[in-house]
Scaffold this motif. Structure first.
Motif, mmCIF file in Angstrom:
data_model
loop_
_atom_site.group_PDB
_atom_site.id
_atom_site.type_symbol
_atom_site.label_atom_id
_atom_site.label_comp_id
_atom_site.label_asym_id
_atom_site.label_seq_id
_atom_site.Cartn_x
_atom_site.Cartn_y
_atom_site.Cartn_z
ATOM 1 N N VAL A 175 0.792 -1.070 0.081
ATOM 2 C CA VAL A 175 -0.102 -0.084 0.075
ATOM 3 C C VAL A 175 0.837 1.257 -0.080
ATOM 4 C CG1 VAL A 175 -2.031 1.210 1.056
ATOM 5 C CG2 VAL A 175 -1.824 -1.188 1.203
ATOM 6 N N ILE A 176 0.792 1.981 -0.999
ATOM 7 C CA ILE A 176 1.669 3.415 -1.132
ATOM 8 C C ILE A 176 0.813 4.557 -1.215
ATOM 9 C CG2 ILE A 176 3.411 4.354 -2.779
ATOM 10 C CD1 ILE A 176 3.938 1.628 -4.014
ATOM 11 N N PRO A 177 0.662 5.238 -0.333
ATOM 12 C CA PRO A 177 -0.135 6.535 -0.233
ATOM 13 C C PRO A 177 0.583 7.326 -1.199
ATOM 14 C CG PRO A 177 0.168 5.718 2.003
ATOM 15 C CD PRO A 177 1.178 4.871 1.216
ATOM 16 N N THR A 178 -0.326 8.527 -1.774
ATOM 17 C CA THR A 178 0.281 9.264 -2.685
ATOM 18 C C THR A 178 1.082 10.458 -2.015
ATOM 19 O OG1 THR A 178 -1.709 10.381 -3.241
ATOM 20 C CG2 THR A 178 -1.258 8.678 -4.574
ATOM 21 N N GLY A 179 0.903 10.565 -0.715
ATOM 22 C CA GLY A 179 1.647 11.621 0.181
ATOM 23 C C GLY A 179 1.196 11.267 1.643
ATOM 24 N N GLY A 180 2.086 12.006 2.529
ATOM 25 C CA GLY A 180 1.846 11.814 3.918
ATOM 26 C C GLY A 180 2.466 10.254 4.432
ATOM 27 N N ARG A 181 3.379 9.764 3.785
ATOM 28 C CA ARG A 181 3.914 8.280 4.037
ATOM 29 C C ARG A 181 4.699 8.317 5.307
ATOM 30 N NH1 ARG A 181 4.016 9.062 -1.411
ATOM 31 N NH2 ARG A 181 6.190 9.821 -1.485
ATOM 32 N N GLN A 182 5.152 9.335 5.587
ATOM 33 C CA GLN A 182 6.144 9.599 7.147
ATOM 34 C C GLN A 182 5.080 9.334 8.321
ATOM 35 O OE1 GLN A 182 7.864 13.258 7.317
ATOM 36 N NE2 GLN A 182 9.845 12.631 6.474
ATOM 37 N N LYS A 183 3.585 9.650 7.938
ATOM 38 C CA LYS A 183 2.761 9.188 9.146
ATOM 39 C C LYS A 183 2.161 7.765 8.753
ATOM 40 C CE LYS A 183 -1.159 10.760 11.433
ATOM 41 N NZ LYS A 183 -2.331 12.065 11.476
ATOM 42 N N SER A 184 1.586 7.700 7.614
ATOM 43 C CA SER A 184 0.761 6.289 7.215
ATOM 44 C C SER A 184 1.805 5.469 7.042
ATOM 45 C CB SER A 184 -0.225 6.542 6.142
ATOM 46 O OG SER A 184 0.589 6.874 4.992
ATOM 47 N N GLY A 185 2.751 5.221 6.344
ATOM 48 C CA GLY A 185 3.907 4.283 6.096
ATOM 49 C C GLY A 185 3.458 3.950 4.807
ATOM 50 N N THR A 186 3.950 2.540 4.401
ATOM 51 C CA THR A 186 3.765 1.807 3.417
ATOM 52 C C THR A 186 3.617 0.450 3.674
ATOM 53 O OG1 THR A 186 6.113 1.629 2.833
ATOM 54 C CG2 THR A 186 4.970 3.348 1.949
ATOM 55 N N PRO A 187 2.338 0.321 4.523
ATOM 56 C CA PRO A 187 1.994 -1.098 5.073
ATOM 57 C C PRO A 187 1.866 -2.317 3.815
ATOM 58 C CG PRO A 187 0.029 0.238 4.991
ATOM 59 C CD PRO A 187 1.000 1.092 4.690
ATOM 60 N N VAL A 188 2.186 -3.437 4.336
ATOM 61 C CA VAL A 188 2.002 -4.766 3.436
ATOM 62 C C VAL A 188 0.854 -5.381 3.859
ATOM 63 C CG1 VAL A 188 3.410 -6.685 2.678
ATOM 64 C CG2 VAL A 188 4.700 -4.661 3.063
ATOM 65 N N ALA A 189 0.232 -5.931 3.051
ATOM 66 C CA ALA A 189 -1.162 -6.745 3.132
ATOM 67 C C ALA A 189 -0.989 -7.919 2.637
ATOM 68 C CB ALA A 189 -2.304 -5.864 2.645
ATOM 69 N N TYR A 190 -1.273 -9.001 3.468
ATOM 70 C CA TYR A 190 -1.167 -10.386 3.021
ATOM 71 C C TYR A 190 -2.535 -11.006 3.467
ATOM 72 C CZ TYR A 190 -0.386 -15.259 3.368
ATOM 73 O OH TYR A 190 -0.300 -16.724 2.988
ATOM 74 N N ASN A 191 -2.987 -11.755 2.470
ATOM 75 C CA ASN A 191 -4.323 -12.450 2.622
ATOM 76 C C ASN A 191 -4.286 -13.841 1.917
ATOM 77 O OD1 ASN A 191 -6.290 -10.217 3.536
ATOM 78 N ND2 ASN A 191 -5.151 -9.291 2.076
ATOM 79 N N THR A 192 -4.910 -14.758 2.490
ATOM 80 C CA THR A 192 -4.866 -16.021 2.082
ATOM 81 C C THR A 192 -6.324 -16.626 2.399
ATOM 82 O OG1 THR A 192 -2.729 -16.565 2.177
ATOM 83 C CG2 THR A 192 -4.064 -18.478 2.235
ATOM 84 N N ALA A 193 -7.013 -17.238 1.544
ATOM 85 C CA ALA A 193 -8.143 -17.801 1.832
ATOM 86 C C ALA A 193 -8.365 -19.471 1.540
ATOM 87 C CB ALA A 193 -9.545 -17.378 1.004
ATOM 88 N N PHE A 194 -8.821 -20.044 2.627
ATOM 89 C CA PHE A 194 -8.858 -21.500 2.215
ATOM 90 C C PHE A 194 -10.264 -22.205 2.071
ATOM 91 C CE2 PHE A 194 -5.028 -20.564 4.984
ATOM 92 C CZ PHE A 194 -4.029 -21.313 3.950
ATOM 93 N N GLN A 195 -10.578 -22.503 1.173
ATOM 94 C CA GLN A 195 -12.035 -22.978 0.689
ATOM 95 C C GLN A 195 -12.095 -24.617 0.463
ATOM 96 O OE1 GLN A 195 -12.567 -20.642 -2.580
ATOM 97 N NE2 GLN A 195 -13.724 -18.967 -1.690
ATOM 98 N N TYR A 196 -13.464 -25.170 0.750
ATOM 99 C CA TYR A 196 -13.484 -26.265 0.455
ATOM 100 C C TYR A 196 -15.025 -26.334 -0.217
ATOM 101 C CZ TYR A 196 -13.649 -31.611 0.670
ATOM 102 O OH TYR A 196 -13.471 -32.591 0.313
ATOM 103 N N HIS A 197 -15.179 -27.113 -1.354
ATOM 104 C CA HIS A 197 -16.409 -26.952 -2.133
ATOM 105 C C HIS A 197 -17.178 -28.411 -1.775
ATOM 106 C CE1 HIS A 197 -18.465 -26.797 -6.392
ATOM 107 N NE2 HIS A 197 -19.317 -26.302 -5.522
ATOM 108 N N VAL A 198 -18.517 -28.069 -0.994
ATOM 109 C CA VAL A 198 -19.363 -28.950 -0.794
ATOM 110 C C VAL A 198 -20.820 -29.034 -1.097
ATOM 111 C CG1 VAL A 198 -18.102 -29.611 1.456
ATOM 112 C CG2 VAL A 198 -20.053 -28.028 1.531
ATOM 113 N N LEU A 199 -21.362 -29.936 -1.377
ATOM 114 C CA LEU A 199 -23.008 -30.067 -1.841
ATOM 115 C C LEU A 199 -23.191 -29.209 -2.844
ATOM 116 C CD1 LEU A 199 -24.483 -29.852 1.755
ATOM 117 C CD2 LEU A 199 -23.875 -31.792 0.411
ATOM 118 N N ARG A 200 -22.113 -29.149 -3.847
ATOM 119 C CA ARG A 200 -22.579 -28.292 -5.276
ATOM 120 C C ARG A 200 -22.516 -26.924 -5.169
ATOM 121 N NH1 ARG A 200 -27.329 -30.493 -8.779
ATOM 122 N NH2 ARG A 200 -26.153 -29.234 -10.356
#
Length: 271
Positions: A175-200
């Motif tokens: 995440v790269i803000p277009t300004g104010g990065r000294q305050k907000s920083g440049t956070p890194v977002a990581y997401n993982t979804a685990f799914q199982y398909h049942v009953l169609r």
């Protein structure tokens, strides 16, 4: 950085026009044939509740989010979701609707306008190797009562792999803000979804949604949610139109967290 941001947004908006002008009038006539061919070449998993799928989708989506606060539930209508289109065989554009935010004991209003471009790099459907790799370029434009001070640019890599009825879908974004990065920083977002398909039609899921701050005022902090959910679909409605519905909750598992027990209801209309 602001000029680069608005240049990228302009490119996303102009892509369909450019392709339409270069196709001798057949671009829109062949729209759904192109969508079908695109989706046939990738896995047919359902879109998770909180993790952005690496799959290319053609649908309209809207979510409602309830976030508990000491003063009562803070409501978010839309949650930045919107119209998802496949303009070419390997790309998708998501034109987000500004979320309408309704906090307790405070004025209500709209938030930033989100927009995303996906570019599929590799894919193989369930009949072959059952995987996908996609690059995203997302952004937000400050808008409304709850506009942020600056826009954001979020380059992301997304990938997924299926094993029979089980699949996982992951994203890693910066995440790269277009300004104010000294305050907000440049956070890194990581997401993982685990799914199982049942009953169609049922897709129970467990997600890990994490944000890390390498800099800014929150330097060294991390926020991790364990998210439980269920998505049901796709239910045929009419011709190409279908519907999926999902619900889930994000539960904080780290000491530092900016909210907790946020509940989401998601409605999607693939076409």
């Amino acid at each position: 950085m602001k000029r680069l941001f608005f240049y990228l947004i302009s490119v996303l908006l102009l892509c369909p026009i450019v392709f339409a002008q270069s196709s001798d009038g057949g671009y829109f006539q062949n729209w759904f044939q192109r969508v079908d061919a695109t989706q046939k070449a990738q896995p047919h998993w359902i879109t998770p509740l909180f993790t952005t799928t690496p799959r290319l989708e053609e649908e309209f989506r809207s979510d409602i989010v309830w976030t508990p606060t000491p003063a009562g539930d803070s409501m978010n209508y839309g949650n930045g979701k919107g119209l998802e289109l496949i303009p070419t065989r390997q790309t998708e554009i998501i034109l987000g609707v500004p979320p309408y935010q309704a906090p307790p004991n405070a004025p209500h209003g709209f938030g930033n306008i989100p927009i995303t471009l996906k570019s599929r790099i590799l894919s193989s459907n369930e009949e072959q190797h059952n995987y996908i790799v996609t690059a995203f370029l997302a952004g937000s434009i400050p808008y409304g009562r709850y506009a942020s001070a600056h826009g954001t640019i979020i380059p992301t890599i997304a990938f997924g792999k299926g094993f029979g009825h089980f699949d996982f879908q992951s994203t890693i974004g910066w995440v790269i803000p277009t300004g104010g990065r000294q305050k907000s920083g440049t956070p890194v977002a990581y997401n993982t979804a685990f799914q199982y398909h049942v009953l169609r039609k049922l897709w129970p899921e467990v997600e890990v949604n994490a944000t890390f701050w390498p800099n800014g005022t929150l330097e060294g902090d991390k926020q991790v949610f364990l998210s439980l959910g269920l998505v049901a679909g796709r239910f045929h409605l009419w011709h190409r139109l279908a519907m999926s519905v999902g619900a889930g909750e994000q539960i904080a598992v780290t000491h530092f967290h900016q909210y907790n027990h946020a509940k989401t209801l998601s409605l999607r209309f693939p076409f």
